[in-house]
Design a protein around this motif. Structure first.
Motif, PDB file in Angstrom:
ATOM      1  N   GLN A  23      -5.784 -17.194  -1.863  1.00  0.00           N
ATOM      2  CA  GLN A  23      -5.676 -17.322  -0.413  1.00  0.00           C
ATOM      3  C   GLN A  23      -6.175 -18.759   0.087  1.00  0.00           C
ATOM      4  OE1 GLN A  23      -8.835 -14.440   0.729  1.00  0.00           O
ATOM      5  NE2 GLN A  23      -7.264 -12.822   0.557  1.00  0.00           N
ATOM      6  N   LEU A  26      -3.119 -20.918  -0.147  1.00  0.00           N
ATOM      7  CA  LEU A  26      -2.224 -20.791   0.736  1.00  0.00           C
ATOM      8  C   LEU A  26      -2.582 -21.468   1.794  1.00  0.00           C
ATOM      9  CD1 LEU A  26      -1.008 -17.194  -0.048  1.00  0.00           C
ATOM     10  CD2 LEU A  26       0.255 -19.294  -0.446  1.00  0.00           C
ATOM     11  N   LEU A  27      -3.746 -21.242   2.226  1.00  0.00           N
ATOM     12  CA  LEU A  27      -4.343 -22.141   3.376  1.00  0.00           C
ATOM     13  C   LEU A  27      -4.054 -23.531   3.368  1.00  0.00           C
ATOM     14  CD1 LEU A  27      -7.548 -19.814   4.272  1.00  0.00           C
ATOM     15  CD2 LEU A  27      -5.239 -20.007   5.657  1.00  0.00           C
ATOM     16  N   ALA A  30      -0.623 -24.372   3.829  1.00  0.00           N
ATOM     17  CA  ALA A  30      -0.048 -24.432   5.208  1.00  0.00           C
ATOM     18  C   ALA A  30      -0.379 -25.677   6.071  1.00  0.00           C
ATOM     19  CB  ALA A  30      -0.938 -23.119   5.779  1.00  0.00           C
ATOM     20  N   ARG A 247       0.747 -22.014  11.846  1.00  0.00           N
ATOM     21  CA  ARG A 247       1.056 -20.629  11.361  1.00  0.00           C
ATOM     22  C   ARG A 247       0.056 -19.612  11.445  1.00  0.00           C
ATOM     23  NH1 ARG A 247       3.560 -18.909   5.282  1.00  0.00           N
ATOM     24  NH2 ARG A 247       3.463 -16.662   5.748  1.00  0.00           N
ATOM     25  N   HIS A 248      -1.101 -19.821  10.946  1.00  0.00           N
ATOM     26  CA  HIS A 248      -2.003 -18.725  10.839  1.00  0.00           C
ATOM     27  C   HIS A 248      -2.969 -18.596  11.969  1.00  0.00           C
ATOM     28  CE1 HIS A 248      -1.351 -18.334   6.637  1.00  0.00           C
ATOM     29  NE2 HIS A 248      -1.275 -19.310   6.435  1.00  0.00           N
ATOM     30  N   THR A 275       0.398 -10.156   9.601  1.00  0.00           N
ATOM     31  CA  THR A 275       0.576 -11.040   8.131  1.00  0.00           C
ATOM     32  C   THR A 275      -0.040 -12.253   8.315  1.00  0.00           C
ATOM     33  OG1 THR A 275       2.581  -9.887   7.981  1.00  0.00           O
ATOM     34  CG2 THR A 275       2.057 -11.572   6.622  1.00  0.00           C
ATOM     35  N   ASP A 276      -0.255 -12.974   9.123  1.00  0.00           N
ATOM     36  CA  ASP A 276      -0.511 -14.327   9.280  1.00  0.00           C
ATOM     37  C   ASP A 276      -1.829 -14.399   9.852  1.00  0.00           C
ATOM     38  OD1 ASP A 276       1.647 -15.464   8.234  1.00  0.00           O
ATOM     39  OD2 ASP A 276       2.672 -15.522  10.204  1.00  0.00           O
ATOM     40  N   VAL A 278      -5.842 -14.725   9.831  1.00  0.00           N
ATOM     41  CA  VAL A 278      -7.405 -14.949   9.132  1.00  0.00           C
ATOM     42  C   VAL A 278      -8.209 -14.085   9.695  1.00  0.00           C
ATOM     43  CG1 VAL A 278      -8.603 -16.464   7.848  1.00  0.00           C
ATOM     44  CG2 VAL A 278      -6.210 -17.004   7.920  1.00  0.00           C
ATOM     45  N   VAL A 306      -2.975  -8.690   5.591  1.00  0.00           N
ATOM     46  CA  VAL A 306      -3.121 -10.103   6.430  1.00  0.00           C
ATOM     47  C   VAL A 306      -3.174 -10.940   5.373  1.00  0.00           C
ATOM     48  CG1 VAL A 306      -4.408  -8.442   7.898  1.00  0.00           C
ATOM     49  CG2 VAL A 306      -5.791  -9.336   6.386  1.00  0.00           C
ATOM     50  N   HIS A 307      -3.465 -12.060   5.918  1.00  0.00           N
ATOM     51  CA  HIS A 307      -3.535 -13.177   4.903  1.00  0.00           C
ATOM     52  C   HIS A 307      -4.928 -13.018   4.179  1.00  0.00           C
ATOM     53  CE1 HIS A 307      -4.495 -17.356   3.299  1.00  0.00           C
ATOM     54  NE2 HIS A 307      -3.175 -17.236   3.235  1.00  0.00           N
ATOM     55  N   SER A 308      -5.992 -13.155   5.063  1.00  0.00           N
ATOM     56  CA  SER A 308      -7.051 -12.759   4.558  1.00  0.00           C
ATOM     57  C   SER A 308      -8.119 -12.182   5.617  1.00  0.00           C
ATOM     58  CB  SER A 308      -8.107 -14.467   4.512  1.00  0.00           C
ATOM     59  OG  SER A 308      -7.084 -15.410   3.571  1.00  0.00           O
TER      60      SER A 308
END
Length: 409
Positions: A23, A26-27, A30, A247-248, A275-276, A278, A306-308
Motif C-alpha cells: 500500500q 502505491l501511495l 501516486a 487521486r486518493h 476504491t481510492d 485511504v 479500498v486502497h487502505s
C-alpha cells in the motif's frame, strides 16, 4: 495576462511507514502521477509558468532513481518551472539539489531558486522573489527582504516562500519558518505563493497556500489540489481557481455506537468506502457480540475494496446479551469468565479484557458452529444410509427437502 499554476509540497520519496509495504508503494507512486497530471494540465491550459513553493522532495537522502523519475515526470509541460527548496529539501551546502545537479537530472526548463535574489523572467514580464530555506528550521522571516527588493516597475512581483503565516495557522506550526501576516501588501506583491501547509487555503486577497496535489494526511484541509492563478497586470487582484489533482481521498471517520440501530448505520457507512479511499476508522461506544462480528466482517470486506483501511476498535466496548451467552453455551466456569471479562472492561486493563472477550467469544462461537456442522453431517450420513436401505424413505419423509430439514433440525 499571466497565467500560472501554483503548487507545493510534492514530497517525492515519502515512505508512508504506517501502511503495509504494498500500500505504501502505491501511495508513493501516486505522488509521481500527481506531478504528471500537473504537467499535463499546464500544457493543456497553455500556461506560462509553474511555481513549486517548496518540499519538492520529502528528504535529502532520496535515491538517485527518485530524483531522475521526478524530473522525468515534468515532461508534458515544456514551459518554465520555478522550484523553491522547503524544509524537507532545504538548500544545504550538500543537498538533494546539489546531487541532482551532479546527476545532470535537472532539465533546462527548470529554474531552482537557491538564493534570496530576484529572478527576472523578462519574456513573461514577471519578477519572482524567492525565500529559499537553507536549513530545515529557521526562526526569522526569510521573506522580509521582499519589501526592499527592487524590480522593474512594469514587471509583476510574485513572492515564493515556504513556511507558516503568523497568526493564521495553529501555534504548533507557527514555531518555525515564520512568514509575517500581510507580507504581500507590505512588499507590494501581486501574488504570494506559499507552501508548507498541505491544504489549500487563502490567507488574504493576494496570498494563498496551494496545498499538496496528492493528499498524504488524515486531515480535512482541502488537500489534493493546485491553484490556477491569473494576473491581469500590476496591482490587479489575482483570479485564483483551485483545481482537483489528487487521486486518493484520505478520510478519518469516528463512529460511536450506543444502540443496536447504530450498528446498521455503521455497516452502511463502511459499505460506502470506495476504491481510492485511504481510511482511518475508529469505533467507540458499545455493541453486542453479534454486532461486533458483523462489524469485523464488514471491515474485512472493506479492506479488500479500498486502497487502505486502518481500523481501531480499541474504544468499542463489548456487551454480550443474554442471547449471546446462551448462543455461546458459556455456562458454568466459562460463563463466569465471560462475566469477569465484561466487568474488567471498566478497569485499567479494559483493552486487554475486551480483546480476551472477543477471542473467547470467537472460539466459543466457532466451536458451536463446528458442533452444528458435525451434527448436520452425521444426520446427512444417517439419512443417506437410511435411503439406501429403503429407497422410498426419502419420498415418505418429504423427499430431499425433508431430509435436509431433518438434518438441519
Amino acid at each position: 495576462m499571466l497565467r500560472l499554476l501554483h503548487t507545493a509540497d510534492w514530497q517525492i520519496g515519502k515512505l508512508f511507514g504506517q501502511f503495509e509495504p504494498d500500500q505504501a508503494a502505491l501511495l508513493a507512486d501516486a505522488r509521481y502521477k500527481a506531478v504528471e497530471r500537473l504537467a499535463t494540465l499546464a500544457s493543456e491550459q497553455a500556461l506560462d509558468l509553474v511555481l513549486v513553493a517548496g518540499d519538492v522532495f520529502d528528504a535529502q537522502g532520496v535515491a538517485d532513481r527518485t530524483i531522475h523519475r521526478l524530473f522525468n515526470a515534468l515532461a508534458a509541460f515544456s514551459g518554465r518551472w520555478v522550484m523553491l527548496p522547503g524544509n524537507h529539501d532545504a538548500a544545504l551546502s550538500e543537498s538533494v539539489w546539489t546531487r541532482a545537479a551532479r546527476l545532470h537530472a535537472i532539465p533546462g526548463k527548470v529554474t531552482l531558486c537557491l538564493t534570496p535574489e530576484p529572478l527576472l523572467l523578462e519574456e513573461l514580464g514577471v519578477a519572482i522573489l524567492p525565500a529559499p530555506l537553507t536549513q530545515r528550521n529557521t526562526f526569522s522571516d526569510l521573506s522580509e527582504w521582499f519589501a526592499s527588493a527592487e524590480t522593474p516597475p512594469e514587471m509583476l512581483r510574485i513572492g515564493l516562500a515556504h513556511g507558516s503565516v503568523q497568526g493564521i495557522l495553529a501555534e504548533a506550526i507557527d514555531s518555525a519558518n515564520p512568514i509575517a501576516a500581510g507580507r504581500a501588501e507590505q512588499a507590494g506583491l501581486d501574488y504570494l505563493a506559499l507552501g508548507d501547509w498541505h491544504g489549500t487555503r487563502q490567507v488574504d486577497a493576494r496570498t494563498w497556500y496551494s496545498g499538496t496535489p496528492e493528499s498524504d494526511r488524515f486531515r480535512a484541509n482541502q488537500s489534493g489540489q493546485a491553484l490556477l492563478v491569473e494576473l491581469a497586470g500590476r496591482q490587479a487582484l489575482p483570479a485564483v481557481t483551485p483545481l482537483n489533482i489528487g487521486r486518493h481521498c484520505w478520510r478519518s471517520d469516528a463512529l460511536t455506537l450506543q444502540v443496536p440501530s447504530d450498528v446498521e448505520q455503521a455497516l452502511q457507512h463502511i459499505a460506502k468506502f470506495s476504491t481510492d479511499d485511504v481510511v482511518q476508522l475508529s469505533l467507540s461506544g458499545q455493541t453486542d457480540l453479534a454486532g461486533h462480528r458483523r462489524l469485523r466482517n464488514a471491515i474485512g470486506q472493506a479492506e479488500g475494496r479500498v486502497h487502505s483501511l486502518l481500523a481501531d476498535l480499541s474504544a468499542l466496548r463489548l456487551e454480550p446479551t443474554a442471547d449471546d451467552i446462551d448462543a455461546l453455551q458459556a455456562d458454568g466456569y466459562l460463563g463466569e469468565v465471560v462475566d469477569e471479562l465484561r466487568t474488567q472492561q471498566e478497569g485499567s486493563n479494559a483493552e486487554v479484557a475486551r480483546d480476551a472477550l472477543t477471542l473467547l467469544a470467537g472460539i466459543l462461537d466457532e466451536r458451536r458452529r463446528d458442533a452444528g456442522r458435525a451434527a448436520n453431517a452425521e444426520a446427512s450420513v444417517g439419512a443417506r444410509a437410511g435411503t439406501a436401505a429403503d429407497p422410498g424413505a426419502g419420498t415418505r419423509a418429504g423427499g430431499p427437502a425433508g431430509i435436509i430439514a431433518g438434518g438441519a433440525l
